[in-house]
Structures are given as C-alpha cells and as structure tokens.
Design a protein around this motif. Structure first.
Motif, mmCIF file in Angstrom:
data_model
loop_
_atom_site.group_PDB
_atom_site.id
_atom_site.type_symbol
_atom_site.label_atom_id
_atom_site.label_comp_id
_atom_site.label_asym_id
_atom_site.label_seq_id
_atom_site.Cartn_x
_atom_site.Cartn_y
_atom_site.Cartn_z
ATOM 1 N N TYR A 1 0.647 -1.357 0.090
ATOM 2 C CA TYR A 1 0.055 -0.154 -0.049
ATOM 3 C C TYR A 1 0.996 1.204 -0.106
ATOM 4 C CZ TYR A 1 -4.996 -0.509 0.566
ATOM 5 O OH TYR A 1 -6.184 -0.826 0.344
ATOM 6 N N LYS B 1 1.716 5.119 1.170
ATOM 7 C CA LYS B 1 1.207 5.852 2.152
ATOM 8 C C LYS B 1 1.201 7.265 1.872
ATOM 9 C CE LYS B 1 3.892 3.824 5.241
ATOM 10 N NZ LYS B 1 4.107 2.650 4.581
ATOM 11 N N VAL B 2 0.297 7.806 2.617
ATOM 12 C CA VAL B 2 0.398 9.418 2.219
ATOM 13 C C VAL B 2 1.663 10.007 2.642
ATOM 14 C CG1 VAL B 2 -0.834 11.598 3.091
ATOM 15 C CG2 VAL B 2 -2.146 9.318 3.003
ATOM 16 N N ASP C 1 4.249 9.742 0.986
ATOM 17 C CA ASP C 1 5.292 8.786 0.038
ATOM 18 C C ASP C 1 5.812 9.645 -1.263
ATOM 19 O OD1 ASP C 1 5.321 6.882 1.932
ATOM 20 O OD2 ASP C 1 4.377 5.207 0.289
#
Ligand SMILES: Nc1ncnc2c1ncn2[C@@H]1O[C@H](COP(=O)(O)OP(=O)(O)OP(=O)(O)O)[C@@H](O)[C@H]1O
Ligand SMILES: Nc1ncnc2c1ncn2[C@@H]1O[C@H](COP(=O)(O)OP(=O)(O)OP(=O)(O)O)[C@@H](O)[C@H]1O
Ligand SMILES: [Mg+2]
Ligand SMILES: [Mg+2]
Lengths: 366, 559, 368
Positions: C335, C337-338, C340
């Motif tokens: 996933y 991530k915010v 990144d």
C-alpha cells in the motif's frame, strides 16, 4: 475532541424492531461509514444518536458523557440530510449562518465563519442566491457548510449523495471527505453504496435487520470478510457450495462438485458443509492449451465495463463463474467461446459455514 | 354473478365508441370547451352582471343620507368583524392545529373530532346554539343567574364568527402541517434552534401560503355568513343583515340592497385579490432570534402551558357553545313535542316540507356540479390550457366563495329574473350550484392532483384511449373523493342561508329548512316555544351529521 | 420490429430547450442507452418517442412511417416511467394484464399471458398482491413485466434501476438486459450512471443539455471519447492543460505548466496550439520516485482510497497538479502511504488530446 460510544441501542416501532441492541464505539477524528440493505435501520441508528428520535433502550455517550436525555438542539452535532433540506425561504448566506444566528453569536463572528466555509467548500455561488436556483451538488455543499457553521466536531451524514447524479456523487464524496479530514471532525456517514463507503471511511459498519453484523476497515471487509452476508454485500462474489475434505496446519482443502480448491482459512473441521466465496477480481484466467483438468471452462459472455472487462465462464459442471480483468492487464485478450483455465490464490478462497437458512436467504438484500 | 359481468360487458360496449371518439383531439377540445363555457356563462358572469343591470336603482338611495350612513356603517362593520375575527382565529387556531398534529396520544383524536363540530353543525343551528349558550337562561347566563350574559348584537356576532371560522383554520393548518416535510424543522434544530425558534423561523415562513389562504377563507366566510348572524344580531346590522332587512321589508327596498351588494362584491373581490397577491410576499420577522428567551418558551412546561391555554380557549369559545345546540332539543323529548313533530301537525308540516325542498335543491345542485365541475377540475390540474390560463382559472374559481353569499344571491336572482324569468325553484338550484361550485372543483382538483400523471401516460402507451384512461385509471383512483366531494356539496347546499334568503321573496311559498329556522329562532312564540325551535334545529343537525359521518367513513376506505 | 428514426427533433419548454436538433437512428433489436446528467433531456426524449409530448420541430418515424401525429396508444410501444407508476388500484396480475386487455385480448386470455410474463420475472407467486405490498425491487420487476406483456416491440425504459439500492442495481442490470434480449425487443434505456450504460447497452448516446455529444458502442465511447465532456463523464479521467511544443511523424511533445514536457501519440495538431490531455486513471501508473521512463513526473501521495476492486492513489505533482492513478487490487503489493514520494507515468498512446476551447476546461467537463 469527540468520541462516541453506543451501548445496546434499541428502537422499536410497534412490532418492528428497527434497532436491536446495537453497540459500537467511534474514535476521535474517525470516519465511520454505515452500510446495509434498505430498511436495515441505518437512518434510525443515526437519528437516535443525533437525538432526532428517542431510542427505546440503550445508552449513547459523546466524549464519555451520556446524551440520551439531551434534546436534539443541545447535542452540538452537525447533520447532513439526503433531502439536502436547505431552507427554501432563505438565501444561501442565511442558510449557512442560521446555526450561528440561533445560537446568538454576534453578527461579525457568524460572518467570519461563513466566509471561511465558503472558501473551504470552493463554491462560486453568489450569497444572495436561493437554493432552488442551484444544482444538486452545489446545494449539498451548502448543506454541509450549514451543518459545519456552528462549529460542531461531530457530523452525521445520512446518504448525503443519494439524491445526486452518479458522476457528481463520485466527485463530491472525495471533496466531503477532504473537508472532514482538514477540519479534523468525527463523522458518521450512511450510504447504501459500498464503493462510496470504502473510498471515504476509516471503518465500515455493515448492518442487517437492525444489527451490526461486522465492523472493520474497508480493505479487511473486502478481502477477508467474516460473514457470508458481507462477502456478498461488499463487492460481488461467486458462491460455491461444498465440503471441507482435508485440514492441514495452514491450509484446508475444499471440494465442490468435483472441483477442488485450497484455502488459507483455518479452524474448519473435515467434512464440514461450507460455502466458498471468490471475488471476480481475484481470479486469474488464461487460454487453455491442455485438456482442462480442474478449474476450467469456456467463456460464455463478455461485458465491457470500461476500466475492466467482466467475463462469465461456464464451468465444466455447468455452473456460471464471474471474472473481472483490468484492461491494462490484458483484459481484452479473450473472446466469447474461448476455452480457459482459471486459478485463484488460496488466500482469496473464502470459506463460510453453510448457513442454516440456505444461501439464497442468507444473502437476500431485501 | 354472470349477470353482473354481462352488465359490465354491455356497459363496456356502450363506452367503447366514446373511447374511440376521445382519441380525436377535437372531441377532447370540445368537452373542455363546454366545461369552460359553462363556467364562464353560468358561474362567473351572472353574479357580476346581476347587480350591474340594476345599478340605476342606486341613484335614489344615494340621495338619502340616512340610508347611506346606515349602509356605510353596516359595510364597515362587516369588514371589521371579518378581519378581527380571522386574526383572532389564526392566533387561537394555529396552536391547536400544531398540537393536534405533533402530540402523539390517543386522546388527541378526540380534540381533532371536537374541533370539527362547528363544521358539522349547520351555521343556523350554530347561531342558535351560541345564542342559547351566551344569552339565554338555559346557557351560561342561567348558571350565573343573570338574564343574559351577552345579549344579541355585535359581541355575540363576534363570538359566533369566531366559533365557525375556527375549524376552517384548524382544518387547513392540520392538513398543511401533516403534509409539511418536517425535515426542514429538524434541520433547524440540529443547528441549535429551540423548537419554538425553529417553528417561528422555518416552519411558519414555509407554510406562509397556507396561512394566507386559511386567513382568506376564514375572512370570506365571516364576510358572507348571513343565517346565523341574523339569529344573533339583534338590532345590529352588518352588510348581509342590512341586505336581509332591505329584502324583508314590505315592499323590498331594492335600491339600498343593490347598493350594498355592489359594494360588497367589488370590495370583497378587491381584498381577495390584494391579499392573494401581496400575502405571499409578506415577510416574516425571521432574522432576529432571542436564543435564551425562546429556549425557555420551548421547554416542556411552557409548551404545556401554551397547549393548555389553546385548549381552554377552544373549549370555552368553540366546543362548549357549539354543543349547546342539543339542549333545547333534548328538552323537546321530555315535553311531548317529538310526537307532534312526527305526526307532522301544525308548523311541522311546513318544516318537513322545507327540509324536503332543501334536499331536492341540494341534490340537483350536486348533480350539476358533478357534470360540469369534474371536467373543470381536470382542466385545472392537468393544465389543459397552459400554465397561465390555469393560474387565472384557479383565481376565478374562487370568486363565488369570495363574494358574500347574500350579495351573490341578490345579484344572481336579479340576473336570472331579468333573463330567464325562471321559476323560483330553478333559480334556487342555479344559485346553489354557483355557491357550491368552488368547493366541488377545489376538492376534485386536490383529488386528481394526488394521482400522478405518469399513471395516465403509462395507460396511454399500453393502448388505452384518453376516455378509457379516464374511466379505468382516474375514476377508480378518485372515486371515494368524488363521492365525499359530492356529499360535501350536498351539505353545504342544505346549510346555505344567505343567498337563499335573497332569492326567495319574503312571501314565497317555497322555503328551505335553514331559512325557515331563522324565522323560528327569531320569533319562537309564533311556532309554539323554544322546544319546538330546538327540535327543528336538532333534526337539521342530525341530517348533516349523518352526511358528514358518511364522508369520514368513505375517506377512511380510500386510505 | 420497429426501426426508430429521429431527425432534427426539437422540443422546448418555454425558454428551456430540452431537446435540440436531435438525430438518431435505432436499428431493430438494438439496446440503446441514453446517458446524460440530470436535466439533459433524457426523459423528454423518451416522452417524445412515446408520443406523450409533441416535438416542436423535426420528424419521428417508426419503420419509415411518420408518427409525429400518432397518439401514444397507437404507437405500439411500452413505456417504463422513472417511478414505475404501477396502478395502485390493480393487483400485480391486473397491472400486467392491462396492456393486452386494452388492446382487445379477451379477459381470460390476457390473464394467462400476464401470468406467463410474471413467471419470467419470478413474480408469479405474488400475482394477487397489490403494488404497495411489494418491495422496491419487486415493483421494478412488475413494471418490467407490464411493459413486456403489452406485446409492444419497442421498450422505453426511464432509469429503470434508479430507485434501487446500489447493490441491487448491480445485480439487476445484467438481468434486465437478458430479459429484453431474449424477448427480442428494441429498447431505449435512459440512465445517468455510466457504468450501467456500459454494461447494458449495444450503443450509447451521450446527451448533454439536449444535444448529442457522441453515439457509439460502449467500447468505442470509452476508448475514443469524442469530446472532453464524454472523456470526463464516462470513466475516471485525469486532465492536464498544455501547449504543443513540437510535432513529428510519430507524435508530439506537449509542454505542461512549469515546463514539464510529455509525449503523446497524436500528430494532428500544430506546434503552439493549446491542448488538454486526458488520461484514464487506470492507465496512469504509479512508479518509484526514481523512475525515469517515458512521461514520468514526480510527486507526493496526497490520499489513498480503497475502492474494493482497485485502489485510487491521488498524487500532487511537483508542478502542483493533482493526478489520480487507479491500481487493480490484484496488482497492489504494498500500500502506498500518504506523503510517500512517487512518480506517475503514462504511455503516449494512452493519452487523448483535445483542443482547448474558449469556455475553458472546467466549464467544458462540468456535469450539471
Ligand atoms: N417512523 C416509523 N414508523 C414505523 N416504522 C419505521 C419508521 N421509521 C422506520 N421504520 C422501520 O424501521 C426499519 C428501519 O428503517 P430505516 O429508515 O432506519 O432503514 P434504512 O436502513 O435507513 O433504510 P433505507 O436505506 O431505505 O433508507 C424499517 O423496517 C422501517 O420500515
Ligand atoms: N413539462 C415541463 N415543463 C417545463 N420544463 C420541463 C418540462 N419537462 C422537462 N423540462 C425541462 O427540460 C429539461 C430536460 O428535462 P428532462 O426531464 O428531460 O431531463 P432528464 O435528463 O430526464 O433529467 P433527470 O435525470 O433529472 O430525470 C430540464 O431543464 C427540465 O427542467
Ligand atoms: Mg435511510
Ligand atoms: Mg428524467
């Protein structure tokens, strides 16, 4: 700072039990979505929580304080309606400043808050316009601004997008979520659209007949739901009836009409009657070269869905199996009539005990 | 059984050609045109033309300063009474309506039913009841051991008008509040408004059109009422009583009568137009909010106080006085008057005859309305002639109930005698048709409005011709409303006094029951005392009561 | 079986032009979807074809025969209105038998026919129920049965699935098409849901403010949208504004805001022209931040949204534009991530290029 705790909440309308001992908690700044088929009690639940209706039994706490006996206007919540319900006799500005005004805020403070909210919802409407001259999407944005204007940290949204066009719906849901994130609110959002729920919520509560059947993070609900009902309600699935033939340490083997599949599910007994659920998105498909043992069939139908292609494959025992392939992964490479082999990873083979009422009844949406 | 289905088949066969005919757009146009022509020529024009024909009679009257002064004060009194009473009714009726709709308890139904009582009782009977209660020894005056607490005159007229307009306000507001989407008010409360604030700043402004029309209806009814007013007026004169007095003097004073009628017709139409146009633009004092004060007024105790006060006003000024109608009638059961009544001896022969006349006229008027009113209702609800014409028709439709009924009666009777020289009974039927037309068309329009047009569209695409759609979809879906509308018209007609007085010469052989009863009540001695009068009133009440009971049962079937 | 043709059809309500010079030809047996936002004139179009309203202008023909002046009962069509409009005073069976009966079929015969149709929608068990006793989904099926039983060959469906729950809607859209197809009917189906249109339609007509934007098969509409509006309304799309810098035989170079340059496989524009690039979100890939392939732009993850069958990653590019990438769930390994740091990229062949118009991008794609 707002947390919510609901304990054994019950609501009866005469004979009808709309809520049956519902209990759950919402953390501070959490975005909770509630989904479930029509008539399962979603609206009743948040009406009881917000004080629009009084529950028959149970308790509600905001920040640890009981609020059950507090009248609606003193609970300090924001509420967004499916009907939008902007006051038709007031212009946009008066609608948004209604909350501050009835709370007796000085005019300049109300105006400042309203200005900020207009900025936040990024809407270029004139403040003197009346709701009837706005499009549905714009109206609902004003509805949200109005709910937020009196500064509450807890927002209830009852199908806020239900009355809007499909396209506007998908655009607006992200905007709403951004606003709620930016302001750090706690939100409870009702919808009957699973995709909407998954895309905005931190956690989703799935309701059925007045109870919460499962409450979890979206990805968990989708890829590994705990109940058969949720496996069908949250996203499509293929269902096969069968029995567990062999259980080992980390996998079990199931058989369904001669078809043998392995699954990573544990805690199943050998010989147990079960239902297998497989999502169309987790199946891979390839053109067949051998004579097709096991999981194989031919393509009966192909539907172009845009970013994905949906295939209906007739298995050897004549059961229909649905598969969805993304276009970028070569989804268009197959034709009707093609003989294909299917495969699915053990972690995507979900297994549930056979329901007492039968599969059809258990999955019924109404 | 087979007999029934074969009759059905025969009817079907007869109607088939009509179905096919209706597929022709011209045939449809002709039908609607006939309904329109009837409306214009029979309903709209006569009341206006009638007085205008005789306007030359006014000249003499204007020369007579005493008459003019009397007429002036009578007309002013009429408008003053109507305005004051309607406002008081609005103030008193609104909390009751609110309370009926919003409180959830079984006993509210009782209040709901009681609030209808002044409706159920014919106005003449109501006048009698109020008279007995406030100014005769059997009523409250007797209790207080005084001759007459409030003797006939202005005060009693106000009390009477307050009582009979009250249910109009309550009925309209109950209906509106029931269909009002509470979500707006709830939205206000989620934003922090106390229930009083939300009601004042949201619900009432949204319901403003209904408030205006309730006010207007109460206003027109008060302006128009004649029979009961005559009963309680004593020597006092308002517009209708002035006309009535002019009519009953021998020989009738046509000049003053025409003058006052003309003024009443013109002014009432003007006021009606003025309020209907300006009313909806009135602004409520919305903006200002007094959070703490209003919150205090919204708490359960204050609410209870308000509801209690509303109920007390209702009981003292409306419910109890109205119920006194039964008292003299009951006395009649003990003193043998009942026996005389059923044998038809003496005055009773005339009484039963008048009741029969009343019902014959009412039935004829109802039939006329069924034939021509229903197509008109279709024209209005389905906008057959476009939006603007529809709005105009909608306004014009209200004219017969806007004009005070005596004035209407005077005008119509002048018109029909000038043109048709019709027998009195026929004129009477036409007058009653006019008077009840508005009620019928509006009731039918509401019923048709509740049938979605989509249903008719679907039926058309499934192969049904327009007339077939009409009889297979529209009629079955509105049949109960048609029936109850018809009975309502019937009751209204039986109840009518003002216009009837104007049509029937004082010496006329024909009398309707209410007209006869007004005379009886004003002069009980002439017919043998109070118990005879009381019984006569009671019989009239019973007949209307039965009709209205039927309406209730029928409407319940529909739901 | 009817072949429906509309030529130059217009209809106004006062100042509103609900349908504007509308042309369409529908072949017999075809399943047409009319797709458009609220108020675009979809219902008006159906009502025109049904004969419930008359066109101000233009011709409507069935099988070459002009029907402009034919009343609805003579057109041999079945109309399925937005809110079902079941006759409340008739039970399910009588509702379904209404059509055959008014068309002169004997009473008993009509009932038998109706029962047969009710079987196909699996409601023969509820033949004696009244509409108000049925759930929304059942009512929808009764309305469908009523339309099918009328024997009409042209079916007009106004948002037949609109009033249902999202989940039920997905299930029934497959059902409705197979029913219509197996009865061999021509159908015009109105909806504002592009996914529904894609699945049920043989051909889609995209309608906007009373005018046709594009007509074609779902595949055609999706893979080569004719206008910016269609590119936005059908599917999920990213838009980038820029100027053509240079053009050669295989493609062009487009300069975006802040000097970023991307390649497109489109040669019909001149250098210096202002253009809008449209890229499907599922054809926009998410790459490691150091990726240096074709059309790669660096950025930072702003939000990650789980959609079930896919995830949607919103990326703020270094030039401050917002772009979303949609990744099939089976392809998600880890996933994002915010915050990144990532790069997005797309193939030159996957970019649609449109001219900039005077109205501006926002107005052009606006859904009203
Ligand atoms: N005022 C009421 N009186 C009686 N029954 C009610 C009332 N409101 C709701 N119910 C019943 O309670 C149950 C739950 O209703 P609710 O409105 O909460 O469902 P919902 O999940 O919001 O459904 P939907 O998705 O259709 O909005 C239903 O069976 C409904 O019929
Ligand atoms: N009878 C009418 N009178 C006036 N205007 C009308 C009428 N019918 C439709 N319109 C207008 O015509 C336009 C098109 O309306 P229509 O109902 O055809 O839209 P639609 O595409 O079906 O919308 P929706 O998705 O909301 O059903 C709208 O602007 C509408 O307001
Ligand atoms: Mg709900
Ligand atoms: Mg529509």
């Amino acid at each position: 700072m707002t947390t919510v705790k609901v304990e054994n909440l019950t609501k009866k309308y005469g004979e009808i039990v709309a809520l049956d001992k519902v209990s759950f908690e919402i953390k501070d700044k959490e975005y909770l979505a509630i989904i479930g088929p029509s008539g399962c009690g979603k609206t009743t639940l948040i009406k009881c929580m917000s004080g629009i209706q009084s529950p028959t039994g149970g308790d509600i706490y905001f920040d640890g304080k009981p609020v059950k006996d507090l009248p609606l206007e003193e609970r300090g919540i924001g509420y967004v309606f499916q009907e939008i319900a902007l006051f038709p006799h007031m212009n946009v500005w008066d609608n948004v400043t209604y909350g501050p005004r009835v709370k007796g805020w000085p005019g300049d403070r109300a105006a400042k808050v309203a200005r900020e909210l207009f900025e936040l919802i990024r809407l270029s409407v004139r403040e003197r316009e009346y709701p009837s001259s706005l499009s549905g999407g714009a109206r609902q944005k004003i509805g949200i601004a109005r709910a937020l204007a009196s500064g509450s940290d807890l927002l209830f949204l009852d199908e806020p997008l239900g009355s809007l066009d499909a396209k506007v719906r998908t655009e607006l849901r992200y905007e709403i979520q951004n606003i709620i994130r930016d302001l750090g609110l706690t939100a409870v959002h009702i919808t009957h659209d699973q995709e909407e729920a998954m895309s905005v919520a931190d956690r989703i509560a799935v309701m059925k007949a007045g109870r919460i059947v499962e409450i979890d993070e979206p990805s968990k609900l989708y890829s590994n739901p705990e109940t058969l009902f949720v496996s069908n309600f949250v996203g499509e699935a293929n269902f096969l009836e069968g029995i567990v033939t062999k259980v080992t340490d980390d996998t079990c083997l199931v058989e369904s009409q001669g078809l043998s599949l392995s699954s990573t599910e544990k805690s199943k007994r050998e010989g147990e009657k079960i239902v297998v659920a497989i999502r169309p998105d987790f199946v891979s498909m390839e053109k067949r070269v051998n004579n097709g043992e096991g999981f194989a069939g031919y393509i009966e139908n192909q539907d172009f869905e845009g970013s994905t292609i949906r295939y209906e494959v007739v298995l050897k025992d004549h059961r229909l199996f649905t598969i969805r392939l993304p276009q970028i992964l070569g989804g268009l490479a197959f034709n009707i009539g093609d003989e294909v082999n299917l495969s699915v990873k053990p972690e995507h083979v979900l297994i549930y005990p056979y329901p007492e009422v039968g599969v059809q009844k258990e999955l019924a949406l109404a | 059984m087979s007999n029934l289905s074969s009759t059905k088949n025969t009817i079907e066969k007869i109607l088939r050609p009509l179905d096919r005919l209706s597929a022709n757009p011209n045939a449809r146009r002709v039908t609607y045109a006939v309904a329109l022509i009837f409306f214009v020529s029979m309903i709209l024009i006569p009341p206006i033309i009638g007085v205008v024909l005789k306007w030359n009679l006014i000249g003499d009257t204007l020369q007579n300063p005493i008459l003019v002064a009397r007429a002036e004060s009578a007309i002013l009194a009429s408008f003053a009474i109507a305005s004051i009473v309607s406002i008081l009714d609005l103030i008193a009726g609104l909390p009751t309506a609110w309370f009926i709709v919003r409180r959830k308890a079984k006993w509210i139904n009782v209040v709901d039913t009681l609030a209808d009582i002044p409706f159920v009782i014919p106005t003449v009977a109501l006048g009698f009841s109020i008279l007995v209660f406030w100014s005769q020894p059997q009523g409250i005056s007797g209790l207080l051991r005084i001759e007459s607490l409030i003797s006939p005159g202005l005060g009693l007229i106000m009390l009477l008008h307050f009582a009979f307009s009250y249910p109009i306000i309550v009925r309209i507001m109950v209906g509106e509040l029931q269909s009002y989407d509470q979500v707006y008010e709830i939205a206000g409360r989620t934003l922090g408004a106390s229930s009083l604030t939300a009601a004042r700043t949201i619900t009432l402004p949204i319901l403003k059109p209904a408030l205006v029309s309730a006010f207007l209806l109460a206003f027109c009814r008060s302006l128009s009422e004649t029979g009961a007013t005559a009963v309680v007026a004593g020597a006092f004169e308002n517009g209708p009583i002035f006309i009535r007095n002019a009519l009953s003097s021998v020989p009738p004073q046509q000049g003053p009568m025409v003058l006052v009628s003309l003024v009443l017709i013109v002014t009432s139409c003007a006021i009606f137009a003025f309020i209907s146009i300006l009313g909806p633009r009135l602004r409520f004092p919305v903006k200002k909010v007094w959070p703490n004060f209003e919150k205090r007024l919204s708490n359960p105790k204050s609410t209870l106080g308000r509801d209690g006060l509303a109920l007390i006003v209702f009981a003292i000024f409306v419910a109890i006085p109205s119920l006194f109608v039964a008292l003299p009638g009951i006395i009649a059961f003990t003193d043998g008057t009942v026996v005389a009544a059923f044998t038809g001896a003496g005055v009773w022969g005339v009484y039963w005859g008048s009741l029969l006349t009343s019902y014959v006229v009412a039935l004829a008027a109802t039939l006329m309305n069924l034939l021509v009113g229903f197509p008109m209702a279709v024209i209005i609800t389905r906008r057959k002639f476009g939006t603007q014409v529809t709005a105009l028709l909608n306004a014009l439709i209200s004219i017969p109930i806007t004009i005070p009924s005596v004035a209407l009666g005077v005008s119509l009777s002048l018109f029909w005698t000038a043109f048709g020289n019709l027998p009195e009974l026929w004129t009477l039927i036409l007058v009653h048709t006019t008077i009840t037309y508005t009620y019928f068309v509006q009731a039918m329009a509401a019923a048709i409005e509740s049938v979605p047009e989509e249903l008719e569209s679907v039926a058309r695409t499934l192969g049904a011709h327009p007339f077939e759609t009409f009889r297979k979809i529209l009629i079955p879906l509105t049949k109960y409303s048609i029936f109850s509308g018809a009975i309502m018209v019937l009751t209204r007609s039986v109840d009518e006094t003002g216009a009837t007085t104007a049509v029937l010469a004082a010496t006329s052989q024909i009398k309707t029951a209410p007209v006869l009863l007004v005379n009886w009540i004003r002069n009980p001695a002439s017919v043998g005392g109070q118990s005879v009068v009381g019984l006569g009133v009671l019989f009239l009440v019973l007949t209307t009561f039965i009709s209205l009971l039927v309406i209730r049962l029928v409407l319940r079937r529909e739901r | 079986m009817p072949e429906v043709r509309l030529s130059e059809v217009s209809k106004s309500f006062g100042r509103i032009e609900a349908i504007h010079h509308f042309d369409l030809e529908i072949k017999s047996g075809e399943y047409i979807c009319v797709l458009g936002p609220t108020g675009s004139g979809k219902t008006t179009l159906l009502r025109l074809i049904a004969g419930l309203i008359c066109p101000d202008d233009g011709k409507i023909t069935f099988d070459g025969k002009l029907v402009n002046d034919l009343s609805p009962e003579e057109r041999d069509i079945a109309y399925f209105p937005q809110q079902y409009a079941l006759f409340p005073h008739l039970n399910v069976l009588e509702n379904v038998a209404f059509g055959p009966k008014t068309r002169g079929v004997a009473y008993e015969e009509a009932k038998t026919q109706a029962l047969k149709v009710l079987e196909t929608v699996k409601l023969d068990q509820r033949a004696n129920a009244f509409p108000r006793e049925l759930s929304g989904g059942m009512q929808q099926r009764v309305a469908l049965a009523r339309a099918l039983a009328s024997g009409a060959k042209l079916l007009l469906l106004d948002e037949p699935l609109g009033a249902l729950d999202a989940r039920l809607r997905v299930e029934l859209r497959y059902h409705i098409k197979s029913l219509v197809k197996s009865a061999g009917l021509t159908a015009i189906h109105v909806t504002h849901d592009q996914r529904e249109a894609m699945i049920v339609a043989d051909r889609i007509v995209v309608l906007r403010m009373g005018k046709v934007e594009q007509v074609g098969t779902p595949y055609h509409i999706y893979q080569s949208p004719a206008t910016l509006f269609v590119a936005n309304f059908v599917g999920e799309t990213n838009f980038l504004e820029g100027t053509i810098k240079s053009v050669n035989s295989v493609g062009a170079l487009v300069e975006l805001q802040d000097g970023f340059r991307v390649k497109v496989q489109e040669t019909s524009y001149l250098s210096g022209e202002e253009v809008v690039l449209a890229i499907r979100q599922e054809l926009t890939s998410l790459m490691p931040v150091d990726y240096d392939g074709e059309n790669a732009i660096q950025g930072e993850v702003k939000a990650v949204r789980f959609l079930g069958d896919s995830i949607r990653v919103e990326v703020i590019l270094v030039n401050n534009l917002l772009i979303s990438a949609r990744i099939p769930i089976s392809q998600v390994k880890i996933y994002p991530k915010v915050k990144d740091k990532v790069a997005i990229s797309f193939k030159p062949a996957d970019v649609f290029v449109f001219c900039t118009t005077a109205r501006g991008l926002a107005k052009e794609i606006e859904v009203i």
